[in-house]
Design a protein around this motif. Structure first.
Motif, short mmCIF file in Angstrom:
data_model
loop_
_atom_site.label_atom_id
_atom_site.label_comp_id
_atom_site.label_asym_id
_atom_site.label_seq_id
_atom_site.Cartn_x
_atom_site.Cartn_y
_atom_site.Cartn_z
N TYR A 69 49.71 47.24 19.64
CA TYR A 69 49.39 46.05 18.84
C TYR A 69 49.37 44.81 19.73
CZ TYR A 69 50.20 42.03 15.86
OH TYR A 69 50.13 40.79 15.28
N VAL A 70 50.41 44.65 20.56
CA VAL A 70 50.48 43.49 21.47
C VAL A 70 49.34 43.54 22.47
CG1 VAL A 70 51.87 42.46 23.31
CG2 VAL A 70 52.96 43.16 21.19
N LEU A 71 49.00 44.71 22.98
CA LEU A 71 47.90 44.85 23.94
C LEU A 71 46.59 44.39 23.32
CD1 LEU A 71 46.76 45.83 26.65
CD2 LEU A 71 46.53 48.09 25.61
N ILE A 72 46.29 44.83 22.11
CA ILE A 72 45.04 44.43 21.44
C ILE A 72 45.04 42.91 21.21
CG2 ILE A 72 43.70 44.64 19.30
CD1 ILE A 72 43.56 47.11 21.14
N LYS A 73 46.18 42.36 20.79
CA LYS A 73 46.29 40.92 20.56
C LYS A 73 46.05 40.14 21.85
CE LYS A 73 50.20 38.78 20.18
NZ LYS A 73 51.53 38.34 19.84
N GLU A 74 46.64 40.59 22.95
CA GLU A 74 46.47 39.91 24.24
C GLU A 74 45.03 40.03 24.75
OE1 GLU A 74 48.58 37.89 25.89
OE2 GLU A 74 49.87 38.12 24.15
N ILE A 75 44.40 41.17 24.53
CA ILE A 75 43.00 41.34 24.94
C ILE A 75 42.11 40.37 24.17
CG2 ILE A 75 41.03 42.93 24.82
CD1 ILE A 75 42.97 45.17 25.63
N ILE A 76 42.35 40.22 22.88
CA ILE A 76 41.55 39.29 22.08
C ILE A 76 41.77 37.86 22.54
CG2 ILE A 76 41.29 38.32 19.75
CD1 ILE A 76 41.84 41.21 18.70
N LYS A 77 43.03 37.47 22.76
CA LYS A 77 43.32 36.12 23.24
C LYS A 77 42.66 35.86 24.59
CE LYS A 77 47.70 35.15 23.32
NZ LYS A 77 49.17 35.11 23.23
N GLY A 109 55.82 53.56 34.17
CA GLY A 109 56.01 52.15 33.82
C GLY A 109 55.17 51.23 34.68
N ILE A 110 55.14 51.51 36.00
CA ILE A 110 54.35 50.70 36.92
C ILE A 110 52.86 50.85 36.61
CG2 ILE A 110 53.69 50.42 39.34
CD1 ILE A 110 56.62 51.31 40.02
N THR A 111 52.43 52.08 36.37
CA THR A 111 51.03 52.32 36.02
C THR A 111 50.69 51.64 34.70
OG1 THR A 111 51.10 54.45 37.15
CG2 THR A 111 49.29 54.10 35.60
N GLY A 112 51.61 51.69 33.76
CA GLY A 112 51.37 51.06 32.45
C GLY A 112 51.19 49.56 32.57
N ILE A 113 52.05 48.89 33.32
CA ILE A 113 51.92 47.44 33.44
C ILE A 113 50.69 47.08 34.25
CG2 ILE A 113 53.50 47.18 35.40
CD1 ILE A 113 53.04 44.69 32.52
N ALA A 114 50.40 47.83 35.31
CA ALA A 114 49.21 47.54 36.12
C ALA A 114 47.94 47.72 35.30
CB ALA A 114 49.18 48.44 37.36
N ASN A 115 47.85 48.78 34.53
CA ASN A 115 46.66 49.01 33.70
C ASN A 115 46.57 48.00 32.56
OD1 ASN A 115 45.76 51.13 35.25
ND2 ASN A 115 46.65 52.70 33.95
N THR A 116 47.69 47.61 32.01
CA THR A 116 47.69 46.61 30.95
C THR A 116 47.15 45.28 31.48
OG1 THR A 116 49.57 47.68 29.88
CG2 THR A 116 49.13 45.39 29.28
N THR A 118 45.13 44.91 34.03
CA THR A 118 43.70 45.10 34.33
C THR A 118 42.86 45.12 33.06
OG1 THR A 118 44.22 46.26 36.38
CG2 THR A 118 42.04 46.64 35.45
N LEU A 119 43.40 45.65 31.97
CA LEU A 119 42.66 45.68 30.71
C LEU A 119 42.48 44.30 30.10
CD1 LEU A 119 44.11 48.84 28.94
CD2 LEU A 119 41.75 48.47 29.63
N THR A 120 43.36 43.38 30.45
CA THR A 120 43.29 42.03 29.89
C THR A 120 42.22 41.24 30.64
OG1 THR A 120 45.65 42.18 29.47
CG2 THR A 120 44.66 40.01 29.32
N PRO A 121 41.19 40.76 29.95
CA PRO A 121 40.11 40.02 30.62
C PRO A 121 40.63 38.81 31.38
CG PRO A 121 39.48 40.57 28.38
CD PRO A 121 40.94 40.93 28.52
N GLY A 122 40.06 38.61 32.56
CA GLY A 122 40.45 37.47 33.39
C GLY A 122 41.50 37.82 34.42
N THR A 123 42.08 39.01 34.34
CA THR A 123 43.08 39.43 35.32
C THR A 123 42.76 40.84 35.80
OG1 THR A 123 44.52 40.27 33.56
CG2 THR A 123 44.97 38.04 34.38
N LEU A 124 43.19 41.12 37.03
CA LEU A 124 42.93 42.43 37.63
C LEU A 124 44.04 42.73 38.62
CD1 LEU A 124 40.89 44.80 38.21
CD2 LEU A 124 40.02 43.36 40.04
N THR A 125 44.70 43.87 38.46
CA THR A 125 45.71 44.29 39.42
C THR A 125 44.99 44.82 40.65
OG1 THR A 125 47.18 44.91 37.61
CG2 THR A 125 47.71 45.77 39.80
N VAL A 126 45.28 44.23 41.82
CA VAL A 126 44.57 44.63 43.03
C VAL A 126 45.44 45.42 44.00
CG1 VAL A 126 42.83 42.83 42.95
CG2 VAL A 126 44.97 42.37 44.10
#
Length: 165
Positions: A69-77, A109-116, A118-126
């Motif tokens: 739910y939080v992920l979808i909300k953050e992606i929309i924002k 956990g590390i993969t989860g936060i990195a992918n989260t 990256t999924l959020t527009p405007g940010t990218l884990t490099v």
């Protein structure tokens, strides 16, 4: 029951939901595709561990739902913010890479936060530091690096830690 079996049982259902067809052939195809896709990641996600359907595993289901739910909300924002940047007559941004300390310790956990991130527009884990305590994140607008760090820590990582660690 092993995580691998649970994963292999869930994947045909997900495939049917995505494809829109619930048939024996679709279930079988989902199982085959799922096995091909999941097998290379079996060590990362500890698929050979035995999972007991009581305790921690069941207790984390509501936390995982809250995370999504939080992920979808953050992606929309973030989509709204990126759209404002793109549609503005003058683009007044300062892209950059920000070092973000993370609290996650396990691979999932590390993969989860990195992918989260990256999924959020405007940010990218490099990248991630050698000791796996810092993620390097590219942001479309890095004018407030501390604000981005705080947002990742409070709005994203908190829920990843609850759901996956």
């Amino acid at each position: 029951m092993k995580r691998r079996l649970i994963t292999y049982m869930a994947l045909p259902v997900v495939w049917c939901l995505v494809s829109g067809y619930v048939t024996i052939g679709s279930l079988f195809l989902g199982l085959i595709f799922g096995m091909i896709v999941v097998e290379p990641f079996s060590k990362l996600y500890r698929l050979d561990e035995v999972v007991h359907p009581t305790g921690d595993w069941l207790a984390k289901i509501p936390k995982k739902i809250k995370y999504f739910y939080v992920l979808i909300k953050e992606i929309i924002k973030a989509n709204i913010v990126v759209a404002k940047i793109v549609l503005s007559p003058t683009i007044n941004i300062k892209p950059g890479i920000i070092a973000v300390p993370i609290r996650a310790k396990t691979n999932i956990g590390i993969t989860g936060i990195a992918n989260t991130i990256t999924l959020t527009p405007g940010t990218l884990t490099v990248d991630i530091s050698d000791d796996q305590s810092i993620l390097y994140v590219h942001s479309i607008d890095a004018t407030n690096p501390q604000g981005i760090r705080d947002s990742i820590r409070d709005d994203l990582e908190k829920y990843v830690l609850e759901a996956f660690e």
